[in-house]
Design a protein around this motif. Sequence first.
Motif, PDB file in Angstrom:
ATOM      1  N   SER A  13       0.896  -1.401   0.162  1.00 42.55           N
ATOM      2  CA  SER A  13      -0.030   0.191   0.056  1.00 42.55           C
ATOM      3  C   SER A  13       0.872   1.351  -0.006  1.00 42.55           C
ATOM      4  O   SER A  13       1.865   1.220   0.780  1.00 42.55           O
ATOM      5  N   THR A  14       0.759   1.977  -0.967  1.00 46.58           N
ATOM      6  CA  THR A  14       1.519   3.343  -1.004  1.00 46.58           C
ATOM      7  C   THR A  14       0.530   4.620  -1.218  1.00 46.58           C
ATOM      8  O   THR A  14      -0.638   4.269  -1.244  1.00 46.58           O
ATOM      9  N   GLU A  15       1.040   5.851  -1.393  1.00 43.68           N
ATOM     10  CA  GLU A  15       0.298   7.023  -1.523  1.00 43.68           C
ATOM     11  C   GLU A  15      -0.272   6.971  -2.771  1.00 43.68           C
ATOM     12  O   GLU A  15      -1.311   7.559  -3.345  1.00 43.68           O
ATOM     13  N   LYS A  16       0.460   6.302  -3.850  1.00 37.88           N
ATOM     14  CA  LYS A  16       0.135   6.155  -5.160  1.00 37.88           C
ATOM     15  C   LYS A  16      -0.797   5.099  -5.348  1.00 37.88           C
ATOM     16  O   LYS A  16      -0.316   4.113  -5.283  1.00 37.88           O
TER      17      LYS A  16
ATOM     18  N   VAL B  26       3.394  -5.060 -11.905  1.00 37.16           N
ATOM     19  CA  VAL B  26       2.991  -4.108 -11.058  1.00 37.16           C
ATOM     20  C   VAL B  26       3.987  -3.057 -10.758  1.00 37.16           C
ATOM     21  O   VAL B  26       5.141  -3.291 -10.604  1.00 37.16           O
ATOM     22  N   THR B  27       3.868  -1.789 -11.137  1.00 32.29           N
ATOM     23  CA  THR B  27       4.753  -0.521 -11.171  1.00 32.29           C
ATOM     24  C   THR B  27       5.261  -0.643  -9.667  1.00 32.29           C
ATOM     25  O   THR B  27       4.571  -0.747  -8.693  1.00 32.29           O
ATOM     26  N   PRO B  28       6.559  -0.407  -9.376  1.00 31.51           N
ATOM     27  CA  PRO B  28       7.225  -0.403  -8.097  1.00 31.51           C
ATOM     28  C   PRO B  28       6.622   0.897  -7.391  1.00 31.51           C
ATOM     29  O   PRO B  28       6.171   1.816  -8.001  1.00 31.51           O
ATOM     30  N   PRO B  29       6.668   0.755  -6.114  1.00 31.57           N
ATOM     31  CA  PRO B  29       6.062   1.791  -5.195  1.00 31.57           C
ATOM     32  C   PRO B  29       6.827   2.948  -5.179  1.00 31.57           C
ATOM     33  O   PRO B  29       5.990   4.080  -5.137  1.00 31.57           O
ATOM     34  N   ASP B  30       7.992   3.093  -5.732  1.00 30.68           N
ATOM     35  CA  ASP B  30       8.796   4.195  -5.621  1.00 30.68           C
ATOM     36  C   ASP B  30       8.714   4.883  -7.106  1.00 30.68           C
ATOM     37  O   ASP B  30       9.518   5.923  -7.324  1.00 30.68           O
ATOM     38  N   SER B  31       7.754   4.516  -7.736  1.00 32.48           N
ATOM     39  CA  SER B  31       7.889   5.146  -9.299  1.00 32.48           C
ATOM     40  C   SER B  31       7.404   6.530  -9.258  1.00 32.48           C
ATOM     41  O   SER B  31       6.665   6.763  -8.287  1.00 32.48           O
ATOM     42  N   PRO B  32       8.320   7.336  -9.933  1.00 35.50           N
ATOM     43  CA  PRO B  32       7.689   8.678  -9.803  1.00 35.50           C
ATOM     44  C   PRO B  32       6.459   9.169 -10.826  1.00 35.50           C
ATOM     45  O   PRO B  32       5.887  10.165 -10.514  1.00 35.50           O
ATOM     46  N   ASN B  33       6.141   8.129 -11.361  1.00 34.10           N
ATOM     47  CA  ASN B  33       4.869   8.406 -12.461  1.00 34.10           C
ATOM     48  C   ASN B  33       3.634   7.535 -11.704  1.00 34.10           C
ATOM     49  O   ASN B  33       3.978   7.150 -10.581  1.00 34.10           O
TER      50      ASN B  33
END
Length: 303
Positions: free
Chosen positions: A13-16, A157-164
């Motif tokens: 779970s992340t902000e994005k 699945v896009t990594p949690p730290d992705s800037p996009n």
Amino acid sequence: MTETRTMHPTPASTEKPLRAASTLILLRDSDTGPQVLMLKRHGLSEVLAGAFVFPGGKLDAPDAELMDSPHLDEAAPVLHARLGEHDIGTALAVGLYVAALRETFEESGLLLAEDLAETRAQEALARLASGMAFNTLLAEMGLRLRVGALAPWSRWVTPPDSPNKRFDTRFFVARAPEGLARHDERETTEARWVQARPALQSYWDGELSLAPPQIMTLAHLARHGSVDSVLAEARGRLPALIQPHVIRDGEMRTMCYPGHEMHPVRERAMPGPLRLFTRGQRYEPEHGFQAFFDELPGALHVR
């Protein structure tokens, strides 16, 4: 055939938030091997601007409304079972197939539908371009989508730290329908049929921009000599879940994949290198270009 699927950790779970999306890898045979359709993203796109990608995009709510529709050629429970995802509902599962076909049609003009002659395909594309909703288009033209022709291939699945933006994307493979692939001049600016290994060579030479999911998928497809071979593999296994594990060391960004000692999942999910390094603007294996195709210890073998 009964298969047991290894359990993987669920996305953190992340902000994005993760957005459900679908990608369709359209394949056709040629005298020198299978070719795959790739589209160049518009240079002003928010995601992967200027990169070559497979057709696809995010799931729209109406995509899941066709679960019990006569406009699908395969039963919803069958489509759900092929994904191997028991933690999602049937409507969502069906919607992922529909999204793959809809997005591919919008971006390339190619639609997998029964008895769709070129003239009718052109008419359907014109109606879609005029603003007609996809589901309305199916109803008014009496089109039946060939969702059964799509075989689940992988899930990225896009990594949690992705800037996009982050996506939970299901990749499907299918034999391309007859017709001319085109770009839409909005999201995409070029349509190109490529062979996997030459496309990776063009990427290596700096002529083609690719993101890691496309890089690793092309490396996987390069091991196949025909479209039938790709489809046979896809139908003989459940789609691999690939959650890249990112390691940062100063300016260096390393992308690790399932099976690598630094990845939380120790079971290999796909053939090819188990990690990619960023060097300049390029993602590359530790041991150079040939490592995309070398069979390493514990690698998955395909026909």
